[in-house]
Design a protein around this motif. Structure first.
Motif, mmCIF file in Angstrom:
data_model
loop_
_atom_site.group_PDB
_atom_site.id
_atom_site.type_symbol
_atom_site.label_atom_id
_atom_site.label_comp_id
_atom_site.label_asym_id
_atom_site.label_seq_id
_atom_site.Cartn_x
_atom_site.Cartn_y
_atom_site.Cartn_z
ATOM 1 N N ILE A 64 -45.841 6.991 12.445
ATOM 2 C CA ILE A 64 -45.515 5.572 12.317
ATOM 3 C C ILE A 64 -46.303 4.970 11.159
ATOM 4 O O ILE A 64 -47.536 5.065 11.107
ATOM 5 C CB ILE A 64 -45.851 4.798 13.605
ATOM 6 C CG1 ILE A 64 -45.324 5.530 14.838
ATOM 7 C CG2 ILE A 64 -45.304 3.379 13.521
ATOM 8 C CD1 ILE A 64 -43.844 5.714 14.864
ATOM 9 N N ASP A 65 -45.603 4.363 10.244
ATOM 10 C CA ASP A 65 -46.226 3.633 9.138
ATOM 11 C C ASP A 65 -46.772 2.318 9.678
ATOM 12 O O ASP A 65 -46.020 1.458 10.133
ATOM 13 C CB ASP A 65 -45.160 3.389 8.061
ATOM 14 C CG ASP A 65 -45.662 2.579 6.883
ATOM 15 O OD1 ASP A 65 -46.849 2.194 6.870
ATOM 16 O OD2 ASP A 65 -44.845 2.329 5.963
ATOM 17 N N ASP A 66 -48.097 2.180 9.674
ATOM 18 C CA ASP A 66 -48.718 0.934 10.139
ATOM 19 C C ASP A 66 -49.411 0.216 8.987
ATOM 20 O O ASP A 66 -50.451 -0.424 9.159
ATOM 21 C CB ASP A 66 -49.704 1.195 11.277
ATOM 22 C CG ASP A 66 -50.819 2.164 10.891
ATOM 23 O OD1 ASP A 66 -50.650 2.897 9.895
ATOM 24 O OD2 ASP A 66 -51.856 2.194 11.582
ATOM 25 N N SER A 67 -48.828 0.309 7.804
ATOM 26 C CA SER A 67 -49.382 -0.376 6.632
ATOM 27 C C SER A 67 -48.972 -1.843 6.635
ATOM 28 O O SER A 67 -48.157 -2.283 7.453
ATOM 29 C CB SER A 67 -48.884 0.293 5.348
ATOM 30 O OG SER A 67 -47.491 0.070 5.182
ATOM 31 N N ALA A 68 -49.520 -2.601 5.692
ATOM 32 C CA ALA A 68 -49.222 -4.029 5.606
ATOM 33 C C ALA A 68 -47.742 -4.287 5.364
ATOM 34 O O ALA A 68 -47.215 -5.338 5.755
ATOM 35 C CB ALA A 68 -50.059 -4.661 4.491
ATOM 36 N N ALA A 69 -47.048 -3.346 4.744
ATOM 37 C CA ALA A 69 -45.620 -3.516 4.470
ATOM 38 C C ALA A 69 -44.785 -3.556 5.749
ATOM 39 O O ALA A 69 -43.615 -3.949 5.722
ATOM 40 C CB ALA A 69 -45.122 -2.382 3.572
ATOM 41 N N MET A 70 -45.388 -3.158 6.873
ATOM 42 C CA MET A 70 -44.655 -3.098 8.139
ATOM 43 C C MET A 70 -44.873 -4.331 9.005
ATOM 44 O O MET A 70 -44.289 -4.425 10.094
ATOM 45 C CB MET A 70 -45.095 -1.854 8.911
ATOM 46 C CG MET A 70 -44.744 -0.550 8.240
ATOM 47 S SD MET A 70 -42.968 -0.215 8.283
ATOM 48 C CE MET A 70 -42.759 0.239 10.010
ATOM 49 N N ILE A 143 -49.767 2.576 23.592
ATOM 50 C CA ILE A 143 -50.429 3.000 22.357
ATOM 51 C C ILE A 143 -50.025 2.092 21.209
ATOM 52 O O ILE A 143 -50.866 1.617 20.434
ATOM 53 C CB ILE A 143 -50.082 4.459 22.032
ATOM 54 C CG1 ILE A 143 -50.656 5.394 23.106
ATOM 55 C CG2 ILE A 143 -50.602 4.843 20.646
ATOM 56 C CD1 ILE A 143 -50.160 6.826 22.994
ATOM 57 N N PHE A 144 -48.742 1.808 21.113
ATOM 58 C CA PHE A 144 -48.230 1.003 20.007
ATOM 59 C C PHE A 144 -48.822 -0.406 20.027
ATOM 60 O O PHE A 144 -49.170 -0.955 18.979
ATOM 61 C CB PHE A 144 -46.702 0.942 20.070
ATOM 62 C CG PHE A 144 -46.072 0.247 18.900
ATOM 63 C CD1 PHE A 144 -45.835 0.926 17.720
ATOM 64 C CD2 PHE A 144 -45.717 -1.091 18.980
ATOM 65 C CE1 PHE A 144 -45.261 0.284 16.634
ATOM 66 C CE2 PHE A 144 -45.138 -1.738 17.902
ATOM 67 C CZ PHE A 144 -44.911 -1.048 16.722
ATOM 68 N N ARG A 145 -48.947 -0.987 21.213
ATOM 69 C CA ARG A 145 -49.469 -2.362 21.313
ATOM 70 C C ARG A 145 -50.915 -2.469 20.839
ATOM 71 O O ARG A 145 -51.363 -3.545 20.445
ATOM 72 C CB ARG A 145 -49.359 -2.854 22.763
ATOM 73 C CG ARG A 145 -47.965 -3.259 23.184
ATOM 74 C CD ARG A 145 -48.006 -4.062 24.479
ATOM 75 N NE ARG A 145 -48.528 -3.273 25.587
ATOM 76 C CZ ARG A 145 -47.771 -2.561 26.423
ATOM 77 N NH1 ARG A 145 -46.454 -2.544 26.255
ATOM 78 N NH2 ARG A 145 -48.326 -1.878 27.411
ATOM 79 N N ALA A 146 -51.643 -1.379 20.871
ATOM 80 C CA ALA A 146 -53.054 -1.402 20.464
ATOM 81 C C ALA A 146 -53.232 -1.291 18.949
ATOM 82 O O ALA A 146 -54.353 -1.380 18.451
ATOM 83 C CB ALA A 146 -53.806 -0.269 21.151
ATOM 84 N N VAL A 147 -52.147 -1.102 18.222
ATOM 85 C CA VAL A 147 -52.219 -0.884 16.777
ATOM 86 C C VAL A 147 -51.679 -2.118 16.052
ATOM 87 O O VAL A 147 -50.652 -2.679 16.451
ATOM 88 C CB VAL A 147 -51.414 0.370 16.372
ATOM 89 C CG1 VAL A 147 -51.446 0.570 14.860
ATOM 90 C CG2 VAL A 147 -51.951 1.602 17.096
ATOM 91 N N ARG A 148 -52.359 -2.521 14.971
ATOM 92 C CA ARG A 148 -51.894 -3.628 14.140
ATOM 93 C C ARG A 148 -51.739 -3.146 12.705
ATOM 94 O O ARG A 148 -52.651 -2.516 12.149
ATOM 95 C CB ARG A 148 -52.894 -4.791 14.179
ATOM 96 C CG ARG A 148 -52.926 -5.495 15.534
ATOM 97 C CD ARG A 148 -51.634 -6.233 15.796
ATOM 98 N NE ARG A 148 -51.616 -6.873 17.108
ATOM 99 C CZ ARG A 148 -51.102 -6.327 18.196
ATOM 100 N NH1 ARG A 148 -50.577 -5.106 18.138
ATOM 101 N NH2 ARG A 148 -51.099 -6.972 19.342
ATOM 102 N N PRO A 149 -50.593 -3.394 12.085
ATOM 103 C CA PRO A 149 -50.367 -2.919 10.717
ATOM 104 C C PRO A 149 -51.309 -3.577 9.726
ATOM 105 O O PRO A 149 -51.569 -4.785 9.797
ATOM 106 C CB PRO A 149 -48.908 -3.307 10.452
ATOM 107 C CG PRO A 149 -48.616 -4.418 11.410
ATOM 108 C CD PRO A 149 -49.458 -4.163 12.617
ATOM 109 N N HIS A 150 -51.822 -2.786 8.782
ATOM 110 C CA HIS A 150 -52.751 -3.294 7.779
ATOM 111 C C HIS A 150 -52.882 -2.256 6.670
ATOM 112 O O HIS A 150 -52.561 -1.082 6.851
ATOM 113 C CB HIS A 150 -54.131 -3.553 8.394
ATOM 114 C CG HIS A 150 -54.834 -2.276 8.787
ATOM 115 N ND1 HIS A 150 -54.509 -1.583 9.928
ATOM 116 C CD2 HIS A 150 -55.825 -1.570 8.179
ATOM 117 C CE1 HIS A 150 -55.270 -0.503 10.020
ATOM 118 N NE2 HIS A 150 -56.078 -0.469 8.962
#
Length: 289
Positions: A64-70, A143-150
């Motif tokens: 999963i791409d969790d960069s700022a672009a997401m 798991i997904f809810r614990a991640v913030r894109p940056h």
């Protein structure tokens, strides 16, 4: 004092990635899997007991791409991931694995200091002990809810972290004996990304395809499905070339497929889910390599 960053590479990225020196087949290199030494999957295997039964032949991994672009797509990605991962986890007896481009699980950096970072590079065997698909979806959602894109997107760096160990294990088994290689389940890698990267996403794809060709792996040994979200033009061009141009340009196996999602958050139609979870591996079944 401010630090200057190198310019973002522009697609379609350079294709002159040097090999490691051991894999240099010429243009006449015969790319075919070893007839008679592998239980070849056939199209009839895909729909034996249902449209997703074929997934049971594969290990499914999500990146999963969790960069700022997401950021603007994050809520939609969570919903889409829930649909797709639920189907995959239900049919993968080992559970699914899940990696992020930037996020690392708790304990990763501690393990890295003792040379064991691979053991904490992602989340493994999700849903293996769960009783039904809903439990599997809940694990992924948590798991997904614990991640913030940056931050940026070193997509190739993370592709390498997943594909290089897999290929090392495959090559080791080939050298130990064909039967050992046959026992390694094919890999179905699903990448959800905006396609806006800070490195060359083709490097690892090229090197992996070269190794698979060199060792005459079955055409479905590795399948990579890019699920692109958003409407970034650079991302579209990069993913389209990975899908339609990479294999033909370099005379490599075609192991990449791309799906684009630009709609509002909502339910994926069943055919669309099937396309995402089986796109890259399904279309390779009838192809000689």
């Amino acid at each position: 004092m401010s630090l200057s960053h190198p310019p973002r590479p522009q697609p379609p990225y350079p294709l002159d990635t040097p090999s490691d020196g051991t894999l240099m087949p010429d243009e006449n290199h015969h790319r075919s899997w070893r007839t008679g030494t592998h239980t070849k999957l056939e199209r009839k295997d895909i729909y034996t007991s249902g449209p997703y039964t074929f997934l049971s032949y594969f290990d499914t991994v999500f990146l999963i791409d969790d960069s700022a672009a997401m950021v603007e797509h994050w809520d939609a990605v969570g919903k889409l991931l829930g649909q797709i991962s639920g189907v995959c986890a239900e049919h993968d007896r080992n559970g699914i694995d899940m990696y992020f481009v930037n996020h690392r699980p708790r304990g990763y950096y501690l393990y890295a200091t003792i040379g064991r970072k691979k053991e904490r590079g992602g989340y493994f065997n999700i849903g293996k002990t769960a009783g039904d698909a809903c439990d599997n979806c809940d694990n992924v959602a948590g798991i997904f809810r614990a991640v913030r894109p940056h931050g940026g997107c070193r997509l190739d760096h993370r592709l390498s972290a997943i594909l290089d160990p897999y290929m090392e294990e495959y090559i080791r088994r080939v050298k130990d004996g064909v039967q050992q290689a046959e026992n390694l389940r094919p890999l179905n890698l699903i990448v959800i990304t905006a396609g806006v990267t800070d490195d060359n996403p083709y490097d690892t794809l090229i090197e992996t395809a070269r190794k698979l060709d060199f060792y005459h792996a079955p055409p479905y040994q590795v399948g990579i499905q890019f699920f692109r979200v958003g409407d970034d033009d650079d991302g579209r061009r990069a993913m389209d070339f990975a899908d339609h141009g990479l294999a033909q340009t370099l005379n490599l196996r075609d192991m990449v497929d791309t799906v684009t999602w630009t709609s509002e958050p909502g339910e994926l139609a069943p055919d669309a889910v099937l396309k995402v979870v089986l796109g890259a591996v399904e279309r390779s079944i009838d192809k000689p390599v």
